[in-house]
Design a protein around this motif. Structure first.
Motif, short mmCIF file in Angstrom:
data_model
loop_
_atom_site.label_atom_id
_atom_site.label_comp_id
_atom_site.label_asym_id
_atom_site.label_seq_id
_atom_site.Cartn_x
_atom_site.Cartn_y
_atom_site.Cartn_z
N GLU A 96 37.43 -22.28 -4.17
CA GLU A 96 36.96 -23.65 -3.53
C GLU A 96 36.13 -23.41 -4.95
OE1 GLU A 96 36.32 -22.42 1.18
OE2 GLU A 96 35.36 -21.00 -0.44
N ALA A 97 35.89 -22.45 -5.51
CA ALA A 97 35.35 -22.33 -6.49
C ALA A 97 35.84 -23.73 -7.83
CB ALA A 97 35.22 -21.50 -7.63
N GLN A 98 37.56 -23.25 -8.09
CA GLN A 98 38.23 -23.99 -8.82
C GLN A 98 38.34 -25.40 -8.89
OE1 GLN A 98 39.69 -22.80 -11.80
NE2 GLN A 98 37.88 -20.34 -11.11
N ALA A 99 38.50 -25.51 -7.31
CA ALA A 99 38.21 -27.19 -7.42
C ALA A 99 37.04 -28.10 -7.63
CB ALA A 99 38.59 -27.26 -5.90
N CYS A 100 35.54 -26.88 -7.41
CA CYS A 100 34.40 -27.57 -8.11
C CYS A 100 34.04 -27.52 -8.99
CB CYS A 100 33.48 -27.30 -7.17
SG CYS A 100 32.33 -28.36 -6.50
N LEU A 101 34.80 -26.34 -9.93
CA LEU A 101 33.95 -26.65 -10.90
C LEU A 101 34.75 -27.52 -12.08
CD1 LEU A 101 34.98 -22.19 -11.66
CD2 LEU A 101 32.63 -23.59 -11.65
N PRO A 102 35.19 -28.14 -11.94
CA PRO A 102 35.10 -29.11 -13.21
C PRO A 102 33.53 -30.82 -12.80
CG PRO A 102 37.59 -29.49 -11.91
CD PRO A 102 36.73 -28.41 -11.44
N TYR A 103 33.62 -30.25 -12.08
CA TYR A 103 32.39 -31.56 -11.74
C TYR A 103 31.43 -30.70 -12.83
CZ TYR A 103 34.57 -33.49 -7.99
OH TYR A 103 35.34 -34.28 -6.73
N LEU A 104 30.83 -29.12 -12.58
CA LEU A 104 29.89 -28.79 -12.78
C LEU A 104 30.42 -27.94 -14.71
CD1 LEU A 104 27.68 -27.10 -13.11
CD2 LEU A 104 29.28 -24.47 -13.20
N TYR A 105 31.67 -28.44 -15.33
CA TYR A 105 31.84 -28.57 -16.50
C TYR A 105 31.42 -30.24 -17.04
CZ TYR A 105 34.04 -24.60 -16.31
OH TYR A 105 34.66 -23.25 -16.06
N ARG A 106 31.78 -31.13 -15.97
CA ARG A 106 31.44 -32.42 -16.38
C ARG A 106 30.08 -32.64 -16.92
NH1 ARG A 106 31.92 -36.10 -19.33
NH2 ARG A 106 32.35 -38.09 -19.11
N GLN A 107 29.36 -32.11 -15.61
CA GLN A 107 27.56 -32.05 -15.66
C GLN A 107 27.46 -31.32 -17.12
OE1 GLN A 107 27.35 -30.29 -12.16
NE2 GLN A 107 25.56 -31.95 -11.07
N LEU A 124 28.52 -15.91 -12.34
CA LEU A 124 29.06 -14.82 -13.45
C LEU A 124 30.78 -15.22 -14.06
CD1 LEU A 124 28.53 -12.94 -16.27
CD2 LEU A 124 28.02 -11.45 -14.35
N THR A 125 30.92 -14.78 -12.20
CA THR A 125 32.62 -14.06 -12.22
C THR A 125 33.14 -15.78 -12.51
OG1 THR A 125 32.32 -14.55 -9.91
CG2 THR A 125 32.17 -12.28 -10.90
N ASN A 126 33.09 -16.98 -11.72
CA ASN A 126 33.16 -18.54 -12.41
C ASN A 126 33.20 -18.58 -13.41
OD1 ASN A 126 34.92 -19.14 -9.05
ND2 ASN A 126 32.89 -18.11 -8.46
N LEU A 127 32.76 -18.41 -13.76
CA LEU A 127 32.02 -19.64 -15.36
C LEU A 127 32.82 -18.57 -16.59
CD1 LEU A 127 29.96 -20.58 -13.83
CD2 LEU A 127 30.03 -22.18 -15.72
#
Ligand code: SF4
Length: 190
Positions: A96-107, A124-127
């Protein structure tokens, strides 16, 4: 693409299973030109209802922490690893985190903060990496390849559960304030 366009684009996102149980996508809030971003785990019940991040008890504590370093949530930008509420507030899965992280990186690309505060283990673990441990890494500055200063600290919800975490969080935010004032060219308090 602007932050507003991105926010609109993800309102109907179905990239992961969290789409099924959500009321509202919680994109993020704050100053689109903030020098500091704070990143938490994901929306809880209050956030899911209101569509805003950190509006429950943990959010109220975050507001008090920010006030203690002379900031408000209007000056910073607050977002989460996942934008939709996991059922029963469980930790988002890696998928789920991997699916959503592209949005956070774009932010992050659009806001271009000088400082990122990672609130808790999920951020921490996801970034940073799955082996990263919040107990070992909190309070220490990291730096991204693009030069963003990154400080991991405990999530406000963890502080509410364990008052022993108050002092370390306070110490971490004093370091954050010092760096923030240095990077923004403001003068540190005596
Ligand atoms: S959590 Fe992120 S990836 Fe999953 S449905 Fe919501 S916006 Fe899409």
């Amino acid at each position: 693409m602007s932050l507003e366009q991105l926010a609109l684009d993800i309102q109907h996102c179905t990239r992961c299973g969290l789409a099924q149980g959500r009321n509202k996508v919680v994109f993020g809030m704050g100053n689109p030109a903030a020098r500091m971003m704070l990143i938490g785990e994901g929306p809880g019940k209050d956030e899911d209802e209101q569509g805003l991040p950190f509006v429950g008890r943990a959010g109220q504590l975050l507001d008090r922490i920010l006030a203690a370093i002379d900031l408000t949530r209007r000056e910073v930008y607050i977002a989460n690893v996942v934008k939709c509420r996991p059922p029963n507030n469980r930790v988002p899965t890696r998928a789920e985190a991997q699916a959503c992280l592209p949005y956070l990186y774009r932010q992050i690309e659009l806001i271009k903060p000088a400082i990122i505060v990672l609130l808790g283990s999920t951020a921490l673990t996801n970034l940073i990496g799955p082996e990263a441990r919040i107990t070992k890494m909190r309070g220490q500055w990291l730096e991204s390849r693009s030069g963003i200063k990154i400080m991991p600290t405990y999530h406000p919800a963890a502080v509410l559960r364990d008052p022993n975490k108050r002092r370390p969080v306070w110490e971490d935010f004093q370091k954050i304030q010092e760096e923030y004032l240095r990077l923004t060219g403001k003068i540190a308090r005596e």
